[in-house]
Scaffold this active site. Structure first.
Site, mmCIF file in Angstrom:
data_model
loop_
_atom_site.group_PDB
_atom_site.id
_atom_site.type_symbol
_atom_site.label_atom_id
_atom_site.label_comp_id
_atom_site.label_asym_id
_atom_site.label_seq_id
_atom_site.Cartn_x
_atom_site.Cartn_y
_atom_site.Cartn_z
ATOM 1 N N CYS A 7 43.653 51.407 34.311
ATOM 2 C CA CYS A 7 43.590 49.952 34.459
ATOM 3 C C CYS A 7 44.782 49.360 33.709
ATOM 4 O O CYS A 7 45.732 50.077 33.411
ATOM 5 C CB CYS A 7 42.247 49.391 33.974
ATOM 6 S SG CYS A 7 41.952 49.474 32.192
ATOM 7 N N ASN A 10 43.612 49.591 29.267
ATOM 8 C CA ASN A 10 42.795 50.724 28.864
ATOM 9 C C ASN A 10 41.790 50.363 27.769
ATOM 10 O O ASN A 10 41.515 51.148 26.869
ATOM 11 C CB ASN A 10 43.688 51.892 28.427
ATOM 12 C CG ASN A 10 42.945 53.219 28.315
ATOM 13 O OD1 ASN A 10 43.282 54.023 27.460
ATOM 14 N ND2 ASN A 10 41.956 53.464 29.151
ATOM 15 N N CYS A 12 38.916 48.060 28.899
ATOM 16 C CA CYS A 12 37.716 47.578 29.592
ATOM 17 C C CYS A 12 37.317 48.514 30.729
ATOM 18 O O CYS A 12 36.372 49.288 30.606
ATOM 19 C CB CYS A 12 37.922 46.152 30.132
ATOM 20 S SG CYS A 12 38.126 44.894 28.848
ATOM 21 N N ARG A 13 38.022 48.441 31.833
ATOM 22 C CA ARG A 13 37.597 49.143 33.050
ATOM 23 C C ARG A 13 37.783 50.649 32.998
ATOM 24 O O ARG A 13 36.846 51.411 33.269
ATOM 25 C CB ARG A 13 38.322 48.553 34.258
ATOM 26 C CG ARG A 13 38.001 47.087 34.476
ATOM 27 C CD ARG A 13 38.887 46.464 35.511
ATOM 28 N NE ARG A 13 40.260 46.343 35.000
ATOM 29 C CZ ARG A 13 41.295 45.958 35.727
ATOM 30 N NH1 ARG A 13 41.132 45.691 37.015
ATOM 31 N NH2 ARG A 13 42.480 45.859 35.194
ATOM 32 N N SER A 14 38.987 51.112 32.710
ATOM 33 C CA SER A 14 39.220 52.562 32.767
ATOM 34 C C SER A 14 38.466 53.337 31.682
ATOM 35 O O SER A 14 37.954 54.428 31.976
ATOM 36 C CB SER A 14 40.713 52.895 32.774
ATOM 37 O OG SER A 14 41.377 52.379 31.646
ATOM 38 N N ASP A 123 38.908 42.605 36.493
ATOM 39 C CA ASP A 123 39.139 42.694 35.056
ATOM 40 C C ASP A 123 38.236 41.677 34.357
ATOM 41 O O ASP A 123 38.401 40.474 34.538
ATOM 42 C CB ASP A 123 40.604 42.400 34.742
ATOM 43 C CG ASP A 123 40.970 42.722 33.308
ATOM 44 O OD1 ASP A 123 40.054 42.880 32.467
ATOM 45 O OD2 ASP A 123 42.175 42.814 33.016
#
Length: 154
Positions: A7, A10, A12-14, A123
């Site tokens: 993401c 690095n 939140c999402r990934s 995001d």
């Protein structure tokens, strides 16, 4: 097999995808066969733990992310990983720009595994807690499909 989730920062999402996938792989008996990691296309948060809101949302669903640390994706990752999955179109485009010439490592959108109408994992960084819950739901669905594709039970 080695999979890298990517993401922007690095945090939140990934890292959520890394934590969820690691747990689902272990449950499916694939934890020794498939390794996962995460990285960001940006360098703002290198060395930092996932966003506190991300950790809280994940912990409420039984995932622990506190031990992860942000890192930035690098050209060498294309030789190290067997599959690189971007959380959205912008990061996918950035990965393609970073890809070394002639490298054939598959790079794709993570949500292609859900078969749903959404392409991007949004995001949640600038939003409220509902955004982190939405991200978790999308990531869990994508990880279930990916685990099934890798030969485990969702």
């Amino acid at each position: 097999m080695r999979i890298l989730f990517v993401c922007l920062g690095n945090i939140c999402r990934s890292p959520t995808a890394e934590g969820v996938m690691r747990q689902k792989l272990a449950k499916a008996g694939l934890g020794q066969r498939v390794q996962v990691a995460s990285a960001g296309t940006g360098d703002w948060h290198v060395g930092k733990a996932p966003d506190t809101r991300t950790q809280v949302a994940a912990r409420q669903r039984g995932y622990e992310l506190a031990g992860q640390r942000a890192q930035q994706v690098k050209a060498a990752d294309f030789d190290h990983y067997d599959l690189i999955l971007a959380m959205d179109h912008a990061n996918l485009a950035q990965l393609e720009r970073l890809r070394p010439t002639a490298n054939q490592t598959p790079v794709a959108l993570f949500l292609r595994y859900t078969g749903g109408p959404v392409d991007d994992v949004p995001d949640p960084y600038y939003g409220g807690s509902q955004g982190f819950e939405q991200v978790l739901a999308l990531i869990e669905a994508g990880c279930d499909q990916l685990v099934a594709e890798l030969g485990g039970q969702p």
